[in-house]
Design an enzyme around this catalytic site. Structure first.
Site, mmCIF file in Angstrom:
data_model
loop_
_atom_site.group_PDB
_atom_site.id
_atom_site.type_symbol
_atom_site.label_atom_id
_atom_site.label_comp_id
_atom_site.label_asym_id
_atom_site.label_seq_id
_atom_site.Cartn_x
_atom_site.Cartn_y
_atom_site.Cartn_z
ATOM 1 N N ARG A 1 -55.314 54.274 35.609
ATOM 2 C CA ARG A 1 -55.207 52.822 35.771
ATOM 3 C C ARG A 1 -56.551 52.153 35.538
ATOM 4 O O ARG A 1 -57.606 52.773 35.625
ATOM 5 C CB ARG A 1 -54.672 52.461 37.155
ATOM 6 N N ASP B 1 -60.000 49.602 51.853
ATOM 7 C CA ASP B 1 -58.794 50.190 51.280
ATOM 8 C C ASP B 1 -58.486 51.529 51.950
ATOM 9 O O ASP B 1 -59.353 52.394 52.063
ATOM 10 C CB ASP B 1 -58.968 50.380 49.768
ATOM 11 N N LYS C 1 -60.272 49.279 41.988
ATOM 12 C CA LYS C 1 -59.633 48.314 42.893
ATOM 13 C C LYS C 1 -59.941 46.867 42.523
ATOM 14 O O LYS C 1 -59.607 45.952 43.281
ATOM 15 C CB LYS C 1 -60.070 48.559 44.344
ATOM 16 N N ARG D 1 -49.456 63.635 37.557
ATOM 17 C CA ARG D 1 -49.697 62.198 37.440
ATOM 18 C C ARG D 1 -51.161 61.813 37.254
ATOM 19 O O ARG D 1 -51.462 60.830 36.577
ATOM 20 C CB ARG D 1 -49.152 61.471 38.673
ATOM 21 N N ASP E 1 -59.386 55.022 50.584
ATOM 22 C CA ASP E 1 -58.157 55.293 49.848
ATOM 23 C C ASP E 1 -58.369 56.288 48.715
ATOM 24 O O ASP E 1 -57.674 57.300 48.618
ATOM 25 C CB ASP E 1 -57.598 53.983 49.283
ATOM 26 N N SER F 1 -51.490 49.543 47.868
ATOM 27 C CA SER F 1 -52.525 48.543 47.596
ATOM 28 C C SER F 1 -51.959 47.306 46.912
ATOM 29 O O SER F 1 -52.382 46.186 47.187
ATOM 30 C CB SER F 1 -53.617 49.157 46.717
#
Length: 559
Positions: A213, A28, A361, A206, A430, A81
């Site tokens: 997530r 990633d 992920k 954010r 990532d 992603s």
């Protein structure tokens, strides 16, 4: 599984055998860029990836992972992603979030759909609340879409509108939030001139407010809930531009992690808490960082934190964020219908599959890979393993993340003999790249490379095949650049760190003892992208891909 009247049987490939174990590795945030000190992949010790590139040039190439290659509107749109894994799994290019929303706004269809009609029922007597990322990064949301939504909602009869902003600094330059807030305030002022009571009601960064997530840290969502719904936050301001400027002036402050704030009137009362009868729209089009707030807004039996007060609202997402959970149940724009993914085809054709990553992920090698679909196609043929991510810390604190654990699970799955496909996502490049910490990202890239070795060693032992690729760039360029490619400096003469994804291509390498001699990358697909990988993998499993898939990247040359 398999829709009626449709042939799921794949024809055999004339030159490639069936039954080989394929280790499918997605690095990633691992792009290809010029070598300099801001290219963490270049600086890091990555002997395994280096050997793939130098060892067999005909089995290593670059593919496109941004813009139209992954269904985004323009070549200026960096990959991400979600769309990357959609393309890798689906084998075709589907118009994605931003593009779908652009089309719905341009045609006006967004204001005619069931979702908008549902929230519109609150306009006459109540407030419309818009919650989302204030950014032009185009990964989760776009400011121009928010402005069009505001304009359209006011034309459709919204008399009172409140915007709850989340500052970015991740997909765009840190500090750009001030300019975005000024643009938004300017448009809200124009609406007020037309008699619409429109203003910003709350805000926060954010990564600290709302946009967590995969249920990594519910306290992030709670901070958003408290500010947006309850009107409670540690900081109170009269306007948002002043709020952002003041909070950014604190030591080590940045857009991603701004603390939550609420806007108050002259008497100190919050101007926009969410109350019974109000309408709420989360305007991000990308799903992964909206699912948690959607659950808090929609689920009656929610138990992840104390919501204190649960208003009876009309809630819609910009899109439906989880098709399997049907969450949210109302949405403004229909999602792409991604059908007939490679995972479903291969499962139907007897390819037993193992997929693994860590929490941050995990959904990418399962949900996104399978066309935004949760769960198994066939639970007797598939096994998905999620390794819990570190929570409560930023990823640069432990940049090795769970790379070794993921690789060991993949190794065990390969050696078990139970699976023909073992696919993983190694998130390090990532997730650590997003922190902007160059030293930590170098450590992260080395860790990912070491994980690749564990998997390739297992493939070697079983006589299998490996496919190593990536979903988009990030760690290969950690600095903002001018048009000539030189690093940009801030007013103090320091380099401007780049925390976002990039527009760079990504590598794909194939090999392993199970690969038939004569397999090489074709020369006639120079603009190949991530969507070409699915047909390539199907070939390596011994099958021909469906005719409407993007063509395979490989050919077999008779020796």
């Amino acid at each position: 599984m398999g829709s009626s009247g449709f042939d799921w049987k794949l024809p055999d490939h004339p030159k490639l055998p069936k039954g080989k174990v394929i280790g499918l590795i997605v690095l990633d945030g691992w792009g290809e860029a010029n070598a300099d000190q801001y290219n963490c992949i270049h600086v890091a010790e990555t002997p395994v990836m280096d050997s793939l590139k130098k060892g067999a040039p005909e089995r290593w190439r670059l593919v496109r992972a941004h813009g139209t290659a992954v269904g985004l509107p323009t070549e200026d749109d960096m990959g991400n992603s979600e769309v990357g894994h959609n393309a890798l799994g689906a084998g075709r290019i589907f118009a994605q979030g931003a593009k779908l929303v652009d089309a719905a706004l341009a045609s006006g269809k967004i204001f005619e759909g069931e979702g908008f009609k549902y929230v519109k029922e609150s306009f006459e007597t109540n407030t419309l609340h818009l919650i989302g990322l204030m950014s032009d990064g185009g990964v989760h949301s776009r400011l121009d879409q928010l402005l069009l939504l505001l304009k359209g909602a006011s034309e459709q009869g919204a008399k009172k509108i409140r915007v709850h902003i989340l500052t970015d600094g991740r997909d765009v330059l840190d500090g750009s939030s001030v300019g975005f807030a000024e643009i938004l305030e300017n448009d809200l002022a124009k609406l007020r001139e037309k008699g619409v009571d429109a203003q910003i009601a709350s805000g926060g960064g954010r990564m600290y407010v709302t946009m967590d997530r995969y249920e990594n840290d519910w306290s992030v969502v709670k901070r958003g809930w408290d500010a947006q719904v309850l009107g409670e936050a540690p900081y109170k301001f009269k306007n948002a531009v002043e709020a952002i400027k003041t909070l950014r002036a604190e030591p080590n402050a940045n857009d991603q992690y701004l603390p939550p704030f609420v806007i108050v009137d002259d008497s100190g009362k919050p101007v926009g808490p969410i109350v019974d009868g109000d309408a709420v729209v989360t305007f991000n089009f990308r799903a992964d960082r909206m699912v948690m707030i959607a659950k808090a807004l929609e689920y009656a039996d929610f138990d992840k934190f104390d919501r204190v007060r649960v208003p009876k609202i009309r809630y819609a997402g910009m899109l439906q964020y989880d098709g399997e959970l049907k969450l949210p149940s109302h949405y403004l724009v229909e999602p792409p219908e991604i059908d007939r993914t490679s995972g479903e085809y291969l499962t139907y054709n007897g390819v037993r599959t193992f997929a693994c990553s860590e929490t941050v992920k995990f959904g990418h090698v399962t949900f996104f890979w399978n066309g935004n679909r949760s769960g198994y196609f066939n639970d007797k043929m598939e096994e998905y393993v999620e390794i819990p991510s570190d929570s409560g810390i930023t990823f640069n604190v432990r940049p090795k993340m769970k790379a070794v654990e993921i690789a060991e699970k993949a190794r065990d799955a390969i050696l078990s003999g139970k699976f023909e496909q073992v696919r993983v996502n190694l998130p390090n490049g990532d997730m650590v790249g997003h922190t902007g910490d160059i030293e930590a990202t170098i450590v992260a890239c080395k860790a990912a490379d070491e994980a690749v070795k564990i998997i390739l060693d297992a493939i070697e032992k079983v006589g299998g095949i490996y496919v190593v690729t990536a979903d988009h760039g990030n760690a290969e360029d950690m600095v903002k650049r001018n048009k000539t490619g030189q690093p940009l400096l801030d007013k103090s003469g320091n380099i401007q760190i780049l925390t976002s994804h990039t527009l760079q291509p990504v590598p794909i390498a194939i090999g392993g003892p199970g690969l038939v001699p004569g397999v090489r990358f074709r020369k006639d697909l120079p603009s190949g992208g991530l969507a070409n990988v699915a047909a390539t993998v199907m070939n390596l499993h011994g099958f021909q891909a469906p005719s409407d898939y993007e063509p395979s990247l490989i050919e077999v040359v008779d020796n």
